[in-house]
Write an enzyme that holds these catalytic residues in place. Structure first.
Site, PDB file in Angstrom:
ATOM      1  N   HIS A  62       1.126  -1.065   0.042  1.00  0.00           N
ATOM      2  CA  HIS A  62      -0.213  -0.194  -0.110  1.00  0.00           C
ATOM      3  C   HIS A  62       0.774   1.390   0.234  1.00  0.00           C
ATOM      4  CE1 HIS A  62      -4.079  -2.032   1.501  1.00  0.00           C
ATOM      5  NE2 HIS A  62      -3.515  -2.390   1.183  1.00  0.00           N
ATOM      6  N   TYR A  86      -9.579   4.007   3.333  1.00  0.00           N
ATOM      7  CA  TYR A  86     -10.197   3.219   4.313  1.00  0.00           C
ATOM      8  C   TYR A  86     -11.943   3.509   4.195  1.00  0.00           C
ATOM      9  CZ  TYR A  86      -5.353   0.983   4.775  1.00  0.00           C
ATOM     10  OH  TYR A  86      -4.428   0.303   4.279  1.00  0.00           O
ATOM     11  N   GLU A 130       1.186   1.783   7.688  1.00  0.00           N
ATOM     12  CA  GLU A 130       1.808   2.805   6.782  1.00  0.00           C
ATOM     13  C   GLU A 130       1.802   3.702   7.151  1.00  0.00           C
ATOM     14  OE1 GLU A 130      -2.336   2.569   4.525  1.00  0.00           O
ATOM     15  OE2 GLU A 130      -1.775   0.755   5.006  1.00  0.00           O
ATOM     16  N   ARG A 172       2.760  -0.675 -11.605  1.00  0.00           N
ATOM     17  CA  ARG A 172       3.412  -2.115 -10.969  1.00  0.00           C
ATOM     18  C   ARG A 172       4.417  -1.566 -10.261  1.00  0.00           C
ATOM     19  NH1 ARG A 172      -0.431  -2.279 -12.894  1.00  0.00           N
ATOM     20  NH2 ARG A 172      -1.780  -3.842 -15.349  1.00  0.00           N
ATOM     21  N   TYR A 185       8.590  -4.123  -8.941  1.00  0.00           N
ATOM     22  CA  TYR A 185       9.337  -3.961  -9.513  1.00  0.00           C
ATOM     23  C   TYR A 185      10.410  -4.156  -7.744  1.00  0.00           C
ATOM     24  CZ  TYR A 185       6.937  -3.612 -14.281  1.00  0.00           C
ATOM     25  OH  TYR A 185       5.826  -3.364 -14.837  1.00  0.00           O
ATOM     26  N   SER A 186      11.645  -5.253  -8.502  1.00  0.00           N
ATOM     27  CA  SER A 186      11.972  -5.303  -7.155  1.00  0.00           C
ATOM     28  C   SER A 186      13.057  -4.805  -7.792  1.00  0.00           C
ATOM     29  CB  SER A 186      12.611  -6.818  -6.478  1.00  0.00           C
ATOM     30  OG  SER A 186      11.706  -7.664  -5.796  1.00  0.00           O
ATOM     31  N   PRO A 220      15.505 -10.000  -6.937  1.00  0.00           N
ATOM     32  CA  PRO A 220      15.642  -9.389  -5.040  1.00  0.00           C
ATOM     33  C   PRO A 220      16.588 -10.174  -4.704  1.00  0.00           C
ATOM     34  CG  PRO A 220      13.721 -11.259  -5.759  1.00  0.00           C
ATOM     35  CD  PRO A 220      14.458 -10.227  -6.487  1.00  0.00           C
ATOM     36  N   VAL A 223       5.578 -12.088  -3.135  1.00  0.00           N
ATOM     37  CA  VAL A 223       4.373 -12.183  -4.035  1.00  0.00           C
ATOM     38  C   VAL A 223       4.867 -11.419  -4.961  1.00  0.00           C
ATOM     39  CG1 VAL A 223       2.413 -13.318  -4.911  1.00  0.00           C
ATOM     40  CG2 VAL A 223       3.296 -14.026  -3.355  1.00  0.00           C
ATOM     41  N   GLY A 254       2.960  -9.426  -6.991  1.00  0.00           N
ATOM     42  CA  GLY A 254       1.281  -9.311  -7.683  1.00  0.00           C
ATOM     43  C   GLY A 254      -0.211  -9.548  -6.546  1.00  0.00           C
TER      44      GLY A 254
END
Length: 400
Positions: free
Chosen positions: A88, A98, A140, A206, A208-209, A281, A390, A392
């Site tokens: 998030h 929220y 957060e 998106r 990305y590591s 990673p 993970v 996604g």
């Protein structure tokens, strides 16, 4: 955490809610995007929505959180919460969102379950929601504070300083801040969000590591073009349109799949297991370990369709070779001639020595990680010492 009255109600209604949670989340997203189409356009992954993956992830996390509250009332599932909160934060989610989710989620619950949602039931599940939401909001807020940014204001302009074609469907983009200011620090294993403008006006995001090491001159991401039904919108755009000199909107780095550090962990044996683009990673971790002079055993495991499709293959092997007590084991479904027979097909750790006290880090498709985790547990690796990331929606809570 959960009041005694609500615990009783949630325990009694959990089977019914659990059985309907898929329908509830589907209706929730329909309501949410009808009222706020900008969220689907500019925040949520449209590919995951089309495939139903986000619905599964939301359903799984709600069910897992509620089950945890009634089964372990004095504990909190911080691993799950931290993973969600990091994702998030990388998207710039804010506390006020929220309230929007709450409004549409509970309207969906009432619509699907009808008269079964008595005031008592609604009150109990409302408590569950806000326990989870407020925990995420607090985590957060801490993550934003640690990055020195205002809540939700995680984006900066970065310049593409170079592009390297790694394989037929993977490219590395070397990035530096467009304003010339220092790049934010990160920990090996973390990722960034990348936001791109698409032809229809959407601004999709998106994660990305970072495949470079902390402290390196550039920040690098290695992106695999997602091809399927549907094709990846952002990865496809990056591959087709982004070249050296172009600019990208990139978030601050986040993610909780990071190497343990400290006097009690520096000498621990490590196992870094990946599949496909999940190696990114691990490359960052290996580079950090090499720079730090890590001397404990390191076992590197990677699975791919073929050597030609293995992203950063030479770097993967070379960084492993820099460590004094490390070995790389690559499995390929379609290997080159001469590749060891016992490293062909799916990863099988049966004959691989795994030292006592090993800490394992996994990244790749969920079936791969579940299989490796099962094998590691059978070899005596403690569940608490197996960490994963993970790419996604996180479907692990949804699938057990």
């Amino acid at each position: 955490m959960l009041s005694e009255k609500s615990t009783t109600t949630v325990r009694a209604t959990l089977p019914a809610v659990g059985a309907a949670i898929g329908t509830i989340t589907e209706r929730f997203y329909e309501r949410l995007f009808a009222a706020h189409p900008e969220l689907l356009r500019d925040l949520f992954n449209r590919g995951n929505q089309a495939a139903g993956l986000q619905k599964q992830a939301l359903a799984g996390s709600i069910a897992a959180f509620a089950t945890h509250l009634v089964d372990q009332p004095d504990d909190r599932p911080d691993v799950m919460l931290n993973r969600i909160a990091n994702k998030h934060a990388s998207l710039g989610v804010t506390a006020d969102q929220y309230k929007i989710v709450h409004r549409h989620l509970f309207a969906a619950i009432a619509e699907v379950l009808g008269e079964a949602v008595t005031p008592e039931v609604a009150e109990a599940w409302d408590e569950v929601y806000w326990l989870m939401a407020n925990a995420l909001i607090a985590i957060e807020a801490r993550l934003y504070e640690e990055r020195g940014v205002l809540a939700g204001d995680v984006w900066r302009e970065w310049t593409v300083a170079g592009r390297i074609e790694e394989t037929a469907d993977c490219a590395t983009f070397r990035l530096r801040p467009a304003d010339g200011a220092p790049a934010p620090a990160f920990r090996a294993g973390q990722y960034v969000s990348v936001q791109v403008g698409l032809a229809d006006g959407a601004r999709q995001i998106r994660q990305y590591s970072l495949s470079s090491a902390p402290g390196s001159e550039f920040r690098s991401i290695t992106v695999k073009r997602v091809q399927g039904d549907p094709d990846g919108e952002v990865s496809g755009h990056l591959h087709a349109h982004v070249r050296e000199g172009d600019r990208l909107r990139v978030s601050a780095p986040y993610g909780d799949l990071v190497l343990d550090t400290g006097l009690d962990t520096d000498d621990a044996p490590l196992l870094l297991a990946s599949a496909g683009i999940g190696c990114t990673p691990m490359l960052s971790m290996l580079e950090q370990l090499a720079a730090a002079g890590h001397r404990a055993p390191v076992t590197v495991v990677h699975a791919d369709r073929s050597p030609a499709g293995h992203p950063l293959r030479e770097d993967h092997a070379a960084l492993t070779a820099k460590l004094p007590d490390a070995a790389a084991h690559f499995w390929y479904e379609s290997p080159e001639p001469g590749h060891p027979a016992d490293r062909t097909g799916l990863v099988d750790l049966t004959t691989l020595p795994v030292p006592s006290g090993t800490r394992a880090y996994l990244c790749g498709p969920l079936p791969f990680m579940r299989a490796v985790r099962t094998q590691l547990l059978a070899k005596g690796v403690a569940a608490a010492d197996i960490h994963y990331e993970v790419f996604g929606p996180d479907l692990w809570p949804a699938q057990g």
